[in-house]
Design a protein around this motif. Structure first.
Motif, PDB file in Angstrom:
ATOM      1  N   GLN A  33      27.111  -8.262  28.173  1.00  0.00           N
ATOM      2  CA  GLN A  33      27.814  -9.534  27.601  1.00  0.00           C
ATOM      3  C   GLN A  33      29.159  -8.961  26.699  1.00  0.00           C
ATOM      4  OE1 GLN A  33      25.516 -11.916  25.019  1.00  0.00           O
ATOM      5  NE2 GLN A  33      23.917 -11.794  26.424  1.00  0.00           N
ATOM      6  N   GLU A  34      29.438  -7.671  26.937  1.00  0.00           N
ATOM      7  CA  GLU A  34      30.687  -7.189  26.006  1.00  0.00           C
ATOM      8  C   GLU A  34      30.950  -6.165  26.500  1.00  0.00           C
ATOM      9  OE1 GLU A  34      32.571  -6.925  21.333  1.00  0.00           O
ATOM     10  OE2 GLU A  34      30.233  -7.401  21.668  1.00  0.00           O
ATOM     11  N   ILE A  35      32.273  -5.882  27.031  1.00  0.00           N
ATOM     12  CA  ILE A  35      32.632  -4.755  27.679  1.00  0.00           C
ATOM     13  C   ILE A  35      34.032  -4.213  27.182  1.00  0.00           C
ATOM     14  CG2 ILE A  35      33.103  -3.932  30.197  1.00  0.00           C
ATOM     15  CD1 ILE A  35      31.472  -6.294  31.208  1.00  0.00           C
ATOM     16  N   ARG A  36      34.193  -3.042  26.958  1.00  0.00           N
ATOM     17  CA  ARG A  36      35.428  -2.321  26.453  1.00  0.00           C
ATOM     18  C   ARG A  36      36.169  -1.967  27.953  1.00  0.00           C
ATOM     19  NH1 ARG A  36      32.397   0.781  23.161  1.00  0.00           N
ATOM     20  NH2 ARG A  36      32.459  -0.047  21.126  1.00  0.00           N
ATOM     21  N   LEU A  37      37.304  -2.443  28.078  1.00  0.00           N
ATOM     22  CA  LEU A  37      38.232  -2.069  29.424  1.00  0.00           C
ATOM     23  C   LEU A  37      39.189  -1.115  28.687  1.00  0.00           C
ATOM     24  CD1 LEU A  37      39.128  -2.638  32.150  1.00  0.00           C
ATOM     25  CD2 LEU A  37      40.396  -4.650  31.278  1.00  0.00           C
ATOM     26  N   TYR A  38      39.322  -0.111  29.586  1.00  0.00           N
ATOM     27  CA  TYR A  38      40.207   1.114  29.516  1.00  0.00           C
ATOM     28  C   TYR A  38      41.176   1.086  30.723  1.00  0.00           C
ATOM     29  CZ  TYR A  38      37.291   2.772  25.478  1.00  0.00           C
ATOM     30  OH  TYR A  38      36.618   3.094  24.416  1.00  0.00           O
ATOM     31  N   TYR A  59      42.420   5.253  36.569  1.00  0.00           N
ATOM     32  CA  TYR A  59      41.040   4.286  36.670  1.00  0.00           C
ATOM     33  C   TYR A  59      41.075   3.150  35.954  1.00  0.00           C
ATOM     34  CZ  TYR A  59      38.757   8.775  38.515  1.00  0.00           C
ATOM     35  OH  TYR A  59      38.392   9.657  39.194  1.00  0.00           O
ATOM     36  N   PHE A  60      40.329   2.191  36.139  1.00  0.00           N
ATOM     37  CA  PHE A  60      39.885   1.253  35.232  1.00  0.00           C
ATOM     38  C   PHE A  60      38.608   1.581  34.653  1.00  0.00           C
ATOM     39  CE2 PHE A  60      43.659  -1.095  36.390  1.00  0.00           C
ATOM     40  CZ  PHE A  60      43.736  -2.505  35.926  1.00  0.00           C
ATOM     41  N   ILE A  61      38.361   1.785  33.551  1.00  0.00           N
ATOM     42  CA  ILE A  61      37.062   2.177  32.924  1.00  0.00           C
ATOM     43  C   ILE A  61      36.466   0.881  32.184  1.00  0.00           C
ATOM     44  CG2 ILE A  61      35.709   3.777  31.343  1.00  0.00           C
ATOM     45  CD1 ILE A  61      38.281   5.593  31.747  1.00  0.00           C
ATOM     46  N   LEU A  62      35.253   0.410  32.617  1.00  0.00           N
ATOM     47  CA  LEU A  62      34.609  -0.922  32.186  1.00  0.00           C
ATOM     48  C   LEU A  62      33.222  -0.399  31.582  1.00  0.00           C
ATOM     49  CD1 LEU A  62      35.753  -2.143  35.053  1.00  0.00           C
ATOM     50  CD2 LEU A  62      35.812  -4.003  33.427  1.00  0.00           C
ATOM     51  N   GLU A  63      33.424  -0.188  30.002  1.00  0.00           N
ATOM     52  CA  GLU A  63      32.190   0.414  29.393  1.00  0.00           C
ATOM     53  C   GLU A  63      31.582  -0.577  28.595  1.00  0.00           C
ATOM     54  OE1 GLU A  63      31.975   4.216  26.755  1.00  0.00           O
ATOM     55  OE2 GLU A  63      33.302   2.733  25.838  1.00  0.00           O
ATOM     56  N   LEU A 119      33.682   2.839  36.993  1.00  0.00           N
ATOM     57  CA  LEU A 119      34.792   3.236  37.145  1.00  0.00           C
ATOM     58  C   LEU A 119      35.644   2.556  38.439  1.00  0.00           C
ATOM     59  CD1 LEU A 119      34.370   7.161  36.719  1.00  0.00           C
ATOM     60  CD2 LEU A 119      35.111   5.492  35.000  1.00  0.00           C
ATOM     61  N   ILE A 120      36.737   1.974  38.434  1.00  0.00           N
ATOM     62  CA  ILE A 120      37.465   1.562  39.618  1.00  0.00           C
ATOM     63  C   ILE A 120      38.662   2.410  39.668  1.00  0.00           C
ATOM     64  CG2 ILE A 120      38.826  -0.315  40.639  1.00  0.00           C
ATOM     65  CD1 ILE A 120      37.273  -2.320  38.847  1.00  0.00           C
ATOM     66  N   THR A 163      42.581   3.765  45.471  1.00  0.00           N
ATOM     67  CA  THR A 163      41.546   3.453  46.462  1.00  0.00           C
ATOM     68  C   THR A 163      40.939   2.299  46.436  1.00  0.00           C
ATOM     69  OG1 THR A 163      39.911   4.692  45.676  1.00  0.00           O
ATOM     70  CG2 THR A 163      41.259   5.935  47.054  1.00  0.00           C
ATOM     71  N   CYS A 164      40.903   1.667  45.083  1.00  0.00           N
ATOM     72  CA  CYS A 164      40.073   0.523  44.688  1.00  0.00           C
ATOM     73  C   CYS A 164      38.509   0.688  45.167  1.00  0.00           C
ATOM     74  CB  CYS A 164      40.549  -0.856  45.309  1.00  0.00           C
ATOM     75  SG  CYS A 164      40.041  -2.261  44.381  1.00  0.00           S
TER      76      CYS A 164
END
Length: 155
Positions: free
Chosen positions: A12-17, A22-26, A37-38, A42-43
Motif C-alpha cells: 500500500q505504500e512504496i518508496r520510489l528512488y 535504476y528506478f527502485i520501488l521499495e 528494480l527497473i 533496458t526497462c
C-alpha cells in the motif's frame, strides 16, 4: 486474499528512488518484501532483497501509493504511479480509494545531445499531459484487497 482466488502481497505504500541506472520501488510496510528494480536503459524488471547499495546517497525518496503501469511512447518508456489517494468508502469490508494525483516518470534517460530524441520527447509531452488530465479526473477507483471489476453477486 484478492478476489477470493489466490494470495498475493499488495503493497500500500512504496518508496520510489530514482538513480541514473535504476528506478527502485521499495515496499514500506513489510521488512521481508523484495524491492522492484527497473533498469532504466533496458526497462527490464527484477526483484532484489538487497537494494541498499543501489540507493542514492543524497535525495529524499518519493512516497507512492501504487503503480498504475508502464507505457511506451516514441521517446521511451514511462512509469505511471499514484501520488495521492482519497478514501471514498468501504465496500464489503474493503477500503475503496479514488486516485487524486498521479505522476508519470520517464524511465528512459533522455540523450540531450540527440535532436531526434528531443523531438520525440517533445511530442510525447502532449500525450503525457493529456493522460495526466484523464487519470486525475477523479473518476478512477481502486482497492488493495477487493476486485472492483467484479459485481458483488460474483464475489
Amino acid at each position: 486474499e484478492y478476489g477470493g482466488e489466490q494470495k498475493s502481497m499488495v503493497h500500500q505504500e512504496i518508496r520510489l528512488y530514482i538513480t541514473p541506472e535504476y528506478f527502485i520501488l521499495e515496499p514500506i510496510s513489510t521488512e521481508k518484501a523484495k524491492s522492484l528494480l527497473i533498469h532504466r536503459s533496458t526497462c527490464q524488471f527484477s526483484l532484489s532483497s538487497d537494494v541498499e547499495k543501489l540507493k542514492p546517497v543524497e535525495g529524499t525518496p518519493k512516497t507512492i501509493w501504487g503503480i498504475l503501469g508502464i507505457i511506451k511512447l516514441a521517446s521511451g518508456s514511462f512509469l505511471i504511479v499514484i501520488k495521492q489517494k482519497g478514501l471514498v468508502g468501504i465496500l464489503d469490508g474493503h477500503s475503496v480509494y479514488r486516485i487524486v494525483k498521479v505522476h508519470i516518470y520517464s524511465i528512459t534517460p533522455v540523450n540531450e545531445e540527440s535532436s531526434e530524441q528531443q523531438r520525440k520527447a517533445n511530442e510525447d509531452n502532449t500525450y503525457v499531459r493529456e493522460l495526466l488530465k484523464l487519470l486525475q479526473a477523479q473518476d478512477f477507483f481502486f482497492s488493495y484487497s477487493f476486485d472492483l471489476t467484479n459485481t458483488l453477486s460474483r464475489t
